[in-house]
Design a protein around this motif. Structure first.
Motif, mmCIF file in Angstrom:
data_model
loop_
_atom_site.group_PDB
_atom_site.id
_atom_site.type_symbol
_atom_site.label_atom_id
_atom_site.label_comp_id
_atom_site.label_asym_id
_atom_site.label_seq_id
_atom_site.Cartn_x
_atom_site.Cartn_y
_atom_site.Cartn_z
ATOM 1 N N LEU A 176 3.066 6.193 -5.657
ATOM 2 C CA LEU A 176 2.848 6.264 -7.108
ATOM 3 C C LEU A 176 1.680 7.186 -7.460
ATOM 4 C CD1 LEU A 176 3.263 2.655 -8.484
ATOM 5 C CD2 LEU A 176 4.227 4.734 -9.386
ATOM 6 N N SER A 177 0.594 7.071 -6.697
ATOM 7 C CA SER A 177 -0.572 7.925 -6.993
ATOM 8 C C SER A 177 -0.222 9.393 -6.780
ATOM 9 C CB SER A 177 -1.757 7.566 -6.092
ATOM 10 O OG SER A 177 -2.039 6.209 -6.217
ATOM 11 N N GLU A 178 0.483 9.670 -5.679
ATOM 12 C CA GLU A 178 0.897 11.061 -5.413
ATOM 13 C C GLU A 178 1.780 11.593 -6.526
ATOM 14 O OE1 GLU A 178 2.966 11.659 -1.711
ATOM 15 O OE2 GLU A 178 1.256 10.812 -0.639
ATOM 16 N N CYS A 179 2.652 10.723 -7.024
ATOM 17 C CA CYS A 179 3.584 11.121 -8.078
ATOM 18 C C CYS A 179 2.819 11.526 -9.337
ATOM 19 C CB CYS A 179 4.535 9.950 -8.359
ATOM 20 S SG CYS A 179 5.528 10.148 -9.823
ATOM 21 N N VAL A 180 1.881 10.673 -9.761
ATOM 22 C CA VAL A 180 1.123 10.979 -10.985
ATOM 23 C C VAL A 180 0.286 12.239 -10.788
ATOM 24 C CG1 VAL A 180 -0.598 10.127 -12.623
ATOM 25 C CG2 VAL A 180 1.113 8.565 -11.698
ATOM 26 N N GLU A 181 -0.270 12.388 -9.571
ATOM 27 C CA GLU A 181 -1.067 13.588 -9.282
ATOM 28 C C GLU A 181 -0.208 14.846 -9.480
ATOM 29 O OE1 GLU A 181 -4.101 13.760 -5.829
ATOM 30 O OE2 GLU A 181 -2.380 14.902 -5.138
ATOM 31 N N LYS A 182 1.029 14.790 -8.942
ATOM 32 C CA LYS A 182 1.911 15.950 -9.060
ATOM 33 C C LYS A 182 2.285 16.209 -10.529
ATOM 34 C CE LYS A 182 6.065 18.135 -7.394
ATOM 35 N NZ LYS A 182 7.178 18.211 -6.491
ATOM 36 N N MET A 183 2.541 15.132 -11.284
ATOM 37 C CA MET A 183 2.887 15.308 -12.704
ATOM 38 C C MET A 183 1.735 15.985 -13.453
ATOM 39 S SD MET A 183 4.620 11.609 -13.493
ATOM 40 C CE MET A 183 5.044 11.831 -15.219
ATOM 41 N N MET A 213 11.292 9.601 -11.480
ATOM 42 C CA MET A 213 12.578 8.923 -11.269
ATOM 43 C C MET A 213 12.821 8.703 -9.774
ATOM 44 S SD MET A 213 15.060 10.413 -14.199
ATOM 45 C CE MET A 213 14.881 9.856 -15.903
ATOM 46 N N SER A 214 12.487 9.715 -8.981
ATOM 47 C CA SER A 214 12.638 9.591 -7.532
ATOM 48 C C SER A 214 11.714 8.487 -7.003
ATOM 49 C CB SER A 214 12.298 10.942 -6.894
ATOM 50 O OG SER A 214 12.169 10.814 -5.522
ATOM 51 N N THR A 215 10.511 8.441 -7.556
ATOM 52 C CA THR A 215 9.551 7.395 -7.155
ATOM 53 C C THR A 215 10.110 6.005 -7.471
ATOM 54 O OG1 THR A 215 7.687 8.891 -7.440
ATOM 55 C CG2 THR A 215 7.193 6.563 -7.602
ATOM 56 N N CYS A 216 10.756 5.868 -8.623
ATOM 57 C CA CYS A 216 11.371 4.575 -8.998
ATOM 58 C C CYS A 216 12.388 4.149 -7.934
ATOM 59 C CB CYS A 216 12.115 4.694 -10.336
ATOM 60 S SG CYS A 216 11.026 4.913 -11.742
ATOM 61 N N CYS A 217 13.257 5.083 -7.543
ATOM 62 C CA CYS A 217 14.323 4.758 -6.584
ATOM 63 C C CYS A 217 13.734 4.457 -5.204
ATOM 64 C CB CYS A 217 15.318 5.917 -6.474
ATOM 65 S SG CYS A 217 16.125 6.272 -8.029
ATOM 66 N N LYS A 218 12.823 5.316 -4.787
ATOM 67 C CA LYS A 218 12.209 5.178 -3.467
ATOM 68 C C LYS A 218 11.458 3.850 -3.352
ATOM 69 C CE LYS A 218 9.993 8.947 -0.992
ATOM 70 N NZ LYS A 218 9.167 10.104 -1.272
ATOM 71 N N CYS A 219 10.628 3.560 -4.358
ATOM 72 C CA CYS A 219 9.817 2.335 -4.307
ATOM 73 C C CYS A 219 10.708 1.093 -4.466
ATOM 74 C CB CYS A 219 8.724 2.364 -5.376
ATOM 75 S SG CYS A 219 7.544 3.690 -5.068
ATOM 76 N N GLY A 220 11.764 1.211 -5.263
ATOM 77 C CA GLY A 220 12.726 0.104 -5.382
ATOM 78 C C GLY A 220 13.322 -0.195 -4.016
ATOM 79 N N PRO A 248 0.811 -1.226 0.000
ATOM 80 C CA PRO A 248 0.000 0.000 0.000
ATOM 81 C C PRO A 248 0.845 1.278 0.000
ATOM 82 C CG PRO A 248 -0.654 -1.496 1.779
ATOM 83 C CD PRO A 248 0.498 -2.130 1.101
ATOM 84 N N ARG A 249 1.980 1.249 0.676
ATOM 85 C CA ARG A 249 2.806 2.473 0.721
ATOM 86 C C ARG A 249 3.287 2.833 -0.684
ATOM 87 N NH1 ARG A 249 8.355 3.595 4.187
ATOM 88 N NH2 ARG A 249 8.571 5.771 3.541
#
Ligand code: FPP
Ligand code: MG
Length: 293
Positions: A155-162, A192-199, A149-150
């Protein structure tokens, strides 16, 4: 800029060969499961795979996840489920990235991307917008299966910001340096930050590692977009900014973000990813020299 793969990126492709080929299979299987008898989407998806990019977002996921995994599981045998989860996450992020580009090409009315005809021009706006939506929702289906869930929230926040930033940019384009950097952050660095963070999260990183890798992704992404703007001659006109100098500053910040993380092969390749981006600036010099010959 089709053949811009350089030695740093070649080495990363070699290092992640197994994971990246599993990623391609996974994405093809995923999207072929979406096609059905009523609509012939094969043509559209085949075209989608023809215009594939450099897979930088999956690379960021896989290197960040691998970096943390190597630190956390020293001497232990890697679990297959862990690698499978990393590949699923990488696939979801690549699909989100591609859906954003398909939508961006519709908004910008672009006819070409990566030297190929865009979805909107090859088919039409109606098909392109819906295929973008379809790919996007499939990414969230993958996320749902992963049951983190985190990660889904980030991811949802990221797309919202984009999306917010793209709307802002249409209504009131950036007017100063701070707004320009905030725009690059939302447009490119946030994902890109989301990719690193979620990874990092998917590999069980602690909060310090998650935040270091997230910051790395932000500074790497801003560097990437500054160099891209430099190469595309997209120098902001409303204020004075030296794109190459700023890229150097942000790439320095990205290197620093990794400083306190233990050294391993994955970290080495994340560092080399910065070199790859900074070396891209030479393409302009080379094309200028080729032009002069
Ligand atoms: C390219 O900018 C634009 C992006 C990388 C982001 C676009 C974001 C959206 C359309 C919103 C997000 C939507 C979804 C479905 C995730 P550019 O036009 O300056 O660069 P270009 O030369 O690559 O087109
Ligand atoms: Mg565009």
């Amino acid at each position: 800029m089709k053949n811009e793969v350089n030695i740093w990126l070649e080495n990363i492709y070699e290092f992640l060969k197994k994971e990246l080929s599993l990623l391609e299979v996974e994405m093809k299987n995923r999207l072929s499961s979406v096609t059905n008898n009523k609509i012939d989407l094969h043509n559209v998806f085949n075209y989608f795979f023809d215009i594939r990019g450099k897979r930088l977002r999956p690379i960021l996921v896989l290197l960040s996840a691998g970096l943390v995994r190597s630190i956390n599981s020293k001497g232990l045998v890697e679990k297959n489920t862990q690698i499978e989860n990393e590949i699923q996450l990488a696939a979801a992020l690549e699909l989100i990235h591609n859906s954003s580009l398909i939508h961006d090409d519709i908004v910008d009315e672009s006819s070409h991307r990566r030297e190929q005809i865009t979805m909107n021009h090859k088919f039409n706006n109606k098909i392109a917008v819906l295929v973008g939506d379809l790919i996007y929702s499939h990414a969230f289906l993958i996320m749902n299966d992963l049951k983190f869930p985190r990660i889904s929230g980030i991811l949802s926040e990221c797309v919202e910001k984009m999306c917010q930033s793209e709307i802002n940019e249409i209504i009131s384009p950036y007017a100063d340096f701070e707004q320009y950097i905030a725009y690059l952050d939302a447009k490119t660095a946030k994902l890109m930050s989301t990719c690193c963070k979620c990874g990092a999260i998917i590999s069980g990183a602690n909060e310090t590692m998650i935040s270091a890798l997230g910051e790395f992704g932000t500074n790497f992404g801003i560097t990437y977009q500054l160099i891209d703007d430099y190469l595309d001659d997209e120098q902001p006109q409303k204020f004075d900014v030296n794109l190459l100098l700023q890229a150097k500053i942000y790439s320095g910040k990205a290197k620093k973000n990794l400083e306190n993380l233990e050294d391993n092969e994955h970290k080495k390749h994340l560092m080399n990813l910065i070199r790859y981006v900074m070396d891209k600036q030479n393409l302009k010099l080379k094309s200028y020299q080729d032009h002069c010959i």
